[in-house]
Design a protein around this motif. Structure first.
Motif, PDB file in Angstrom:
ATOM      1  N   LEU A 159       7.070 -19.074   1.193  1.00  0.00           N
ATOM      2  CA  LEU A 159       7.324 -19.259   2.622  1.00  0.00           C
ATOM      3  C   LEU A 159       6.149 -19.941   3.303  1.00  0.00           C
ATOM      4  O   LEU A 159       6.330 -20.788   4.169  1.00  0.00           O
ATOM      5  CB  LEU A 159       7.580 -17.906   3.287  1.00  0.00           C
ATOM      6  CG  LEU A 159       8.956 -17.303   3.062  1.00  0.00           C
ATOM      7  CD1 LEU A 159       9.007 -15.915   3.634  1.00  0.00           C
ATOM      8  CD2 LEU A 159      10.016 -18.162   3.698  1.00  0.00           C
ATOM      9  N   GLU A 160       4.951 -19.576   2.892  1.00  0.00           N
ATOM     10  CA  GLU A 160       3.772 -20.192   3.501  1.00  0.00           C
ATOM     11  C   GLU A 160       3.745 -21.694   3.237  1.00  0.00           C
ATOM     12  O   GLU A 160       3.227 -22.473   4.024  1.00  0.00           O
ATOM     13  CB  GLU A 160       2.488 -19.553   2.967  1.00  0.00           C
ATOM     14  CG  GLU A 160       2.185 -18.173   3.534  1.00  0.00           C
ATOM     15  CD  GLU A 160       1.714 -18.214   4.982  1.00  0.00           C
ATOM     16  OE1 GLU A 160       1.052 -19.182   5.365  1.00  0.00           O
ATOM     17  OE2 GLU A 160       2.035 -17.278   5.722  1.00  0.00           O
ATOM     18  N   ILE A 161       4.289 -22.091   2.096  1.00  0.00           N
ATOM     19  CA  ILE A 161       4.297 -23.515   1.772  1.00  0.00           C
ATOM     20  C   ILE A 161       5.417 -24.235   2.518  1.00  0.00           C
ATOM     21  O   ILE A 161       5.215 -25.267   3.144  1.00  0.00           O
ATOM     22  CB  ILE A 161       4.462 -23.723   0.252  1.00  0.00           C
ATOM     23  CG1 ILE A 161       3.201 -23.270  -0.467  1.00  0.00           C
ATOM     24  CG2 ILE A 161       4.746 -25.183  -0.057  1.00  0.00           C
ATOM     25  CD1 ILE A 161       3.322 -23.251  -1.952  1.00  0.00           C
ATOM     26  N   PHE A 162       6.615 -23.661   2.487  1.00  0.00           N
ATOM     27  CA  PHE A 162       7.757 -24.398   3.012  1.00  0.00           C
ATOM     28  C   PHE A 162       8.019 -24.137   4.493  1.00  0.00           C
ATOM     29  O   PHE A 162       8.749 -24.874   5.123  1.00  0.00           O
ATOM     30  CB  PHE A 162       9.009 -24.102   2.188  1.00  0.00           C
ATOM     31  CG  PHE A 162       8.966 -24.762   0.859  1.00  0.00           C
ATOM     32  CD1 PHE A 162       9.215 -26.112   0.755  1.00  0.00           C
ATOM     33  CD2 PHE A 162       8.635 -24.046  -0.268  1.00  0.00           C
ATOM     34  CE1 PHE A 162       9.144 -26.737  -0.480  1.00  0.00           C
ATOM     35  CE2 PHE A 162       8.569 -24.660  -1.494  1.00  0.00           C
ATOM     36  CZ  PHE A 162       8.818 -26.015  -1.605  1.00  0.00           C
ATOM     37  N   ALA A 163       7.489 -23.064   5.027  1.00  0.00           N
ATOM     38  CA  ALA A 163       7.625 -22.837   6.463  1.00  0.00           C
ATOM     39  C   ALA A 163       6.275 -22.395   6.997  1.00  0.00           C
ATOM     40  O   ALA A 163       6.077 -21.258   7.367  1.00  0.00           O
ATOM     41  CB  ALA A 163       8.689 -21.784   6.730  1.00  0.00           C
ATOM     42  N   PRO A 164       5.306 -23.309   6.977  1.00  0.00           N
ATOM     43  CA  PRO A 164       3.946 -22.894   7.313  1.00  0.00           C
ATOM     44  C   PRO A 164       3.816 -22.396   8.749  1.00  0.00           C
ATOM     45  O   PRO A 164       4.654 -22.711   9.593  1.00  0.00           O
ATOM     46  CB  PRO A 164       3.141 -24.181   7.120  1.00  0.00           C
ATOM     47  CG  PRO A 164       4.119 -25.273   7.225  1.00  0.00           C
ATOM     48  CD  PRO A 164       5.397 -24.744   6.721  1.00  0.00           C
ATOM     49  N   ARG A 165       2.789 -21.601   8.956  1.00  0.00           N
ATOM     50  CA  ARG A 165       2.574 -20.991  10.264  1.00  0.00           C
ATOM     51  C   ARG A 165       2.502 -22.021  11.382  1.00  0.00           C
ATOM     52  O   ARG A 165       2.948 -21.781  12.490  1.00  0.00           O
ATOM     53  CB  ARG A 165       1.252 -20.223  10.259  1.00  0.00           C
ATOM     54  CG  ARG A 165       1.368 -18.865   9.679  1.00  0.00           C
ATOM     55  CD  ARG A 165       0.072 -18.422   9.050  1.00  0.00           C
ATOM     56  NE  ARG A 165       0.347 -17.315   8.146  1.00  0.00           N
ATOM     57  CZ  ARG A 165       0.357 -16.052   8.538  1.00  0.00           C
ATOM     58  NH1 ARG A 165       0.099 -15.751   9.786  1.00  0.00           N
ATOM     59  NH2 ARG A 165       0.633 -15.088   7.700  1.00  0.00           N
ATOM     60  N   LEU A 190       3.733 -30.624  -0.894  1.00  0.00           N
ATOM     61  CA  LEU A 190       4.935 -29.852  -0.588  1.00  0.00           C
ATOM     62  C   LEU A 190       5.084 -29.660   0.909  1.00  0.00           C
ATOM     63  O   LEU A 190       6.171 -29.765   1.465  1.00  0.00           O
ATOM     64  CB  LEU A 190       4.871 -28.492  -1.288  1.00  0.00           C
ATOM     65  CG  LEU A 190       5.172 -28.534  -2.783  1.00  0.00           C
ATOM     66  CD1 LEU A 190       4.898 -27.178  -3.409  1.00  0.00           C
ATOM     67  CD2 LEU A 190       6.613 -28.932  -3.017  1.00  0.00           C
ATOM     68  N   HIS A 191       3.941 -29.397   1.564  1.00  0.00           N
ATOM     69  CA  HIS A 191       3.930 -29.257   3.022  1.00  0.00           C
ATOM     70  C   HIS A 191       4.523 -30.488   3.672  1.00  0.00           C
ATOM     71  O   HIS A 191       5.377 -30.405   4.537  1.00  0.00           O
ATOM     72  CB  HIS A 191       2.483 -29.127   3.514  1.00  0.00           C
ATOM     73  CG  HIS A 191       2.051 -27.722   3.694  1.00  0.00           C
ATOM     74  ND1 HIS A 191       2.206 -27.073   4.886  1.00  0.00           N
ATOM     75  CD2 HIS A 191       1.485 -26.849   2.851  1.00  0.00           C
ATOM     76  CE1 HIS A 191       1.742 -25.843   4.751  1.00  0.00           C
ATOM     77  NE2 HIS A 191       1.298 -25.683   3.539  1.00  0.00           N
ATOM     78  N   ARG A 192       4.032 -31.658   3.211  1.00  0.00           N
ATOM     79  CA  ARG A 192       4.459 -32.906   3.812  1.00  0.00           C
ATOM     80  C   ARG A 192       5.937 -33.153   3.557  1.00  0.00           C
ATOM     81  O   ARG A 192       6.675 -33.568   4.430  1.00  0.00           O
ATOM     82  CB  ARG A 192       3.621 -34.047   3.251  1.00  0.00           C
ATOM     83  CG  ARG A 192       3.043 -34.899   4.371  1.00  0.00           C
ATOM     84  CD  ARG A 192       2.304 -36.119   3.946  1.00  0.00           C
ATOM     85  NE  ARG A 192       2.176 -36.373   2.551  1.00  0.00           N
ATOM     86  CZ  ARG A 192       1.118 -36.043   1.810  1.00  0.00           C
ATOM     87  NH1 ARG A 192       0.103 -35.392   2.362  1.00  0.00           N
ATOM     88  NH2 ARG A 192       1.044 -36.365   0.547  1.00  0.00           N
ATOM     89  N   LEU A 193       6.347 -32.846   2.319  1.00  0.00           N
ATOM     90  CA  LEU A 193       7.741 -33.093   1.952  1.00  0.00           C
ATOM     91  C   LEU A 193       8.694 -32.231   2.759  1.00  0.00           C
ATOM     92  O   LEU A 193       9.753 -32.679   3.181  1.00  0.00           O
ATOM     93  CB  LEU A 193       7.933 -32.814   0.457  1.00  0.00           C
ATOM     94  CG  LEU A 193       7.620 -33.983  -0.461  1.00  0.00           C
ATOM     95  CD1 LEU A 193       7.833 -33.563  -1.916  1.00  0.00           C
ATOM     96  CD2 LEU A 193       8.509 -35.170  -0.131  1.00  0.00           C
ATOM     97  N   SER A 194       8.290 -30.968   2.962  1.00  0.00           N
ATOM     98  CA  SER A 194       9.202 -30.058   3.633  1.00  0.00           C
ATOM     99  C   SER A 194       9.105 -30.165   5.149  1.00  0.00           C
ATOM    100  O   SER A 194       9.867 -29.524   5.859  1.00  0.00           O
ATOM    101  CB  SER A 194       8.911 -28.631   3.194  1.00  0.00           C
ATOM    102  OG  SER A 194       7.644 -28.244   3.666  1.00  0.00           O
ATOM    103  N   ALA A 195       8.151 -30.972   5.630  1.00  0.00           N
ATOM    104  CA  ALA A 195       7.969 -31.031   7.080  1.00  0.00           C
ATOM    105  C   ALA A 195       9.147 -31.717   7.748  1.00  0.00           C
ATOM    106  O   ALA A 195       9.636 -32.732   7.261  1.00  0.00           O
ATOM    107  CB  ALA A 195       6.689 -31.779   7.401  1.00  0.00           C
ATOM    108  N   PRO A 196       9.603 -31.152   8.848  1.00  0.00           N
ATOM    109  CA  PRO A 196      10.678 -31.820   9.582  1.00  0.00           C
ATOM    110  C   PRO A 196      10.110 -33.040  10.293  1.00  0.00           C
ATOM    111  O   PRO A 196       8.899 -33.121  10.519  1.00  0.00           O
ATOM    112  CB  PRO A 196      11.137 -30.772  10.579  1.00  0.00           C
ATOM    113  CG  PRO A 196       9.959 -29.895  10.780  1.00  0.00           C
ATOM    114  CD  PRO A 196       9.167 -29.939   9.523  1.00  0.00           C
TER     115      PRO A 196
END
Lengths: 484, 228
Positions: free
Chosen positions: A439-445, B8-14
């Protein structure tokens, strides 16, 4: 505060959470309640005083403690916790699935957790064993536990094998203003008039005995049914008012018909909580034959209405009220009849000053006091109060104080829960942790919007400042979040 | 590890949402929330127009292909084609094209046309407030050449505008809603993008000011609501 039990569903835990929350808000904290959605009530709501309630929509079966549910709550829980900037998670009621889950997730997220137990459980039957295991799972990694009475504490410590130092007792309270005896209404409340001389009831005056309970087995309805005809036979000038409904209502009606007591027993059926006082003030004695009771709020309410109490000596009941307000009995038919007889005699002689009960109860029980004590628990948990202060001088040695959030320490604690259960609990904790990382990776704070706080009234803030100068000098904003 | 996480952060970012405000007069204001990156530099503008041109060319090419195939199907010689390419080469082309079965050609063509018409950014939603008239919400469709979905609410029907929160999927999102007289449900502004609180608050404040400033209505009435 997290719990499955909350308004609009009525009940003791519900009102406890509500009262405690509103008092904590008055003390300058920020309180959020998380509960599941009820019929026709879903989403985010605000109650009086800016108490925010999240009715989380859940499509899964609720009462079942299913493992898939355990993790499915996590994303939404994390979202709420982050957007509301929660610091402490406070779970209520051990049978509440939501509460158990929330505590597990909160520990994974590195939040402080407090748990309040509201009920007593047995040890022997299969259901209890399962519940106790679950409780152990939750409580092996909780920062502090609050129980509503000393009996409840004992029960809880045994069930979850806790360190007794971790458990505090904070009783429930009543809103005394809502439970005023009849005579109080005529008196000016601002004036503290001296109590007049006692007015004993004449031998010919009718004494009314009130019993209010849900008509279930564990509330002692069978005892009541057996005792009523005998009491009525022994004392001619006595009548009963029985309020409440439940599976035993039929037995009650049969008893009345069999003994032809229609004119001396009034059956009221279900009574709403706000009407309870109106029923209580009609009586002189309150009879509570409960077989198990963690606290017994109804007794306090009755005493506050100026009723003399006859109750069974079970659970946390004996701690609730001082001796001069109550007549105790063993939970058996003969003893209850005898105790009721004693109570009637005392009232006739004018030995008890029931008219003073209200003031005394008001001094003993107040939600403000409960909130203050709960606040102290929060302070102790986060380390604002030194562990020596919090746990007592001797006890602090060897006590770790604030529990470590490291995964390995948590796993150690879970592993000790049992041969199989320990491993299962560890598995749960590990999965939960992995979920947290995902969750921290895909929905970060950073992507979660922070909520605005409910605007506080200025005078309240000033009051808080006055009472807590030490806090403010730290420059630390005193905002603590709790979820019931 | 850190780079993987960052990727991954960048990829999943809206996509980043921007708010564009247009206020030609005191009584009119238009808010547009969009995921389209704003073209400010010359290079970005150039890229934007090149993209549009390419899309048009692609769609044209596909249409031409379909037309050629149709010509090949007809027994009569295609006059226009032979006039452009010369007789021998057009025969060659027709033979080549006639080998393509319609069965595959039609879906493939439709697919390419759809891709060419699709917007590069997902969606653009706007709120237009006109004092004395009302407000209009609109959501563009995700394909070029299709009209946006709009909804006009006249001022007398607008009871209130507020920001609230609701559960959406696994999270709690803010939304801006308009209460319409006589309707059970509120009208959600920006229903697909659900922009963040900062944007919503700007829009909320601006549109209230625009709608009700003069009458003084709702000046402090719903201060709490906003914080809600």
């Amino acid at each position: 505060m997290v719990s499955d039990n909350f308004y609009p569903q009525p009940g003791g835990v519900e009102s406890h959470i509500y009262q405690l929350s509103s008092k904590l808000i008055n003390r300058g904290h920020k309180v959020i309640v998380i509960t599941h959605s009820f019929k026709g009530r879903k989403g985010v709501r605000y109650l009086t005083n800016g108490l925010k309630v999240y009715y989380v929509p859940f499509w899964t079966v609720y009462r079942e403690t299913t493992f898939p549910t355990v993790f499915s709550f996590f994303p939404i829980f994390r979202n709420i916790v982050i957007r509301e900037q929660i610091g402490i998670v406070h779970g209520h009621a051990s049978l509440s699935n939501l509460c158990n889950e929330a505590i597990l997730h909160a520990r994974t997220m590195g939040l402080y957790t407090v748990f309040t137990d509201h009920s007593l459980f047995g040890f022997a039957d299969a259901g209890s064993i399962l519940t106790n295991k679950l409780l152990k799972f939750t409580l092996s990694d909780v920062d502090h536990v609050i129980c509503v009475s000393h009996t409840c504490k004992e029960n809880c410590v045994l069930r979850a094998s806790l360190d007794p130092l971790m458990v505090s007792v904070i009783p429930n309270a009543v809103v005394a203003e809502n439970f005023r005896p009849l005579s109080h209404e005529s008196i000016d409340p601002r004036r503290d008039s001296a109590p007049g001389p006692p007015q004993p009831l004449g031998p010919n005056e009718t004494i009314t005995i009130v019993a209010i309970m849900r008509l279930f087995y564990n509330k002692g309805v069978d005892l009541l049914i057996a005792a009523i005809p005998r009491v009525l036979a022994a004392h001619p000038k006595v009548r009963f008012i029985v309020a409440g409904t439940g599976p035993k209502a039929i037995d009650m009606e049969q008893m009345i018909e069999r003994n032809m007591l229609q004119d001396r027993i009034l059956l009221l059926g279900a009574v709403r909580h706000e009407e309870v006082r109106d029923v209580m003030v009609q009586g002189h004695i309150f009879l509570n034959p409960s077989l198990t009771e963690a606290f017994g709020t109804v007794i306090v309410e009755a005493a506050s209405c100026g009723l003399y109490i006859v109750c069974t000596r079970v659970g946390g009941v004996p701690e609730v009220l001082p001796n001069h307000m109550t007549e105790f009995a063993a939970p058996e038919e003969d003893d209850i009849v005898a105790a009721t007889g004693r109570a009637i005699a005392k009232l006739r002689e004018g030995k008890v000053r029931t008219d003073l009960f209200h003031g005394q109860v008001k001094q003993m029980y107040s939600w403000t006091d409960v909130a203050e004590r709960t606040e102290r628990v929060y302070d102790g948990v986060v380390g604002a109060v030194g562990s020596e202060d919090f746990y007592g001088g001797d006890a602090a040695r060897g006590h770790p104080g604030v529990r470590s959030f490291a995964l390995i320490d948590r796993l150690k604690r879970y592993y000790g829960c049992g041969i199989w259960a320990g491993k299962l609990f560890c598995l749960c904790a590990v999965v939960d942790y992995l979920l947290f990382i995902i969750l921290e990776i895909f929905a970060p704070r950073s992507r979660i919007d922070i909520c605005r706080n409910w605007p506080k009234k200025i005078f309240e803030r000033a009051k808080v400042k006055n009472t807590r100068p030490a806090e403010d000098s730290d420059g630390m904003p005193r905002r603590r979040d709790l979820r019931h | 590890m850190a780079t993987v996480v960052a990727a991954l952060h960048r990829l999943s970012a809206p996509p980043v949402q921007t708010l564009r405000t247009l206020q030609p007069t005191q009584a009119t204001v238009s808010y547009t929330v969009s995921t389209r990156p704003e073209a400010t530099t010359v290079a970005a503008k150039l890229r934007f127009y090149t993209g549009i041109t390419l899309r048009m060319l692609l769609a044209l090419a596909v249409a031409l292909l379909a037309w050629t195939r149709w010509c090949a199907g007809r027994e009569t010689p295609a006059v226009a084609l032979s006039w452009i390419l010369g007789h021998a080469r057009s025969e060659e082309l027709l033979q080549l094209v006639s080998r393509l079965p319609w069965r595959y050609l039609v879906p493939a063509c439709l697919c390419v046309v759809y891709l060419a018409l699709r917007r590069g950014y997902t969606v653009e939603e706007s709120l237009l407030v006109l004092r004395g008239l009302g407000l209009q919400t609109s959501t563009t469709s995700s394909i070029y050449l299709r009209t946006p979905t709009t909804r006009f609410i006249p001022t007398p029907s607008v009871q209130d505008i507020f920001i609230h929160e609701a559960f959406k999927g696994f999270e709690v999102r803010f939304y801006l809603a308009v209460v319409v007289k006589g309707e059970e449900d509120v009208v959600v502004v920006f229903p697909r993008l659900l922009p963040n609180r900062g944007i919503l608050e700007d829009v909320w404040r601006g549109s209230r000011r625009c709608l009700w400033e003069d009458t003084g209505r709702g000046k402090g009435k719903d201060r709490g609501r906003e914080d809600a």
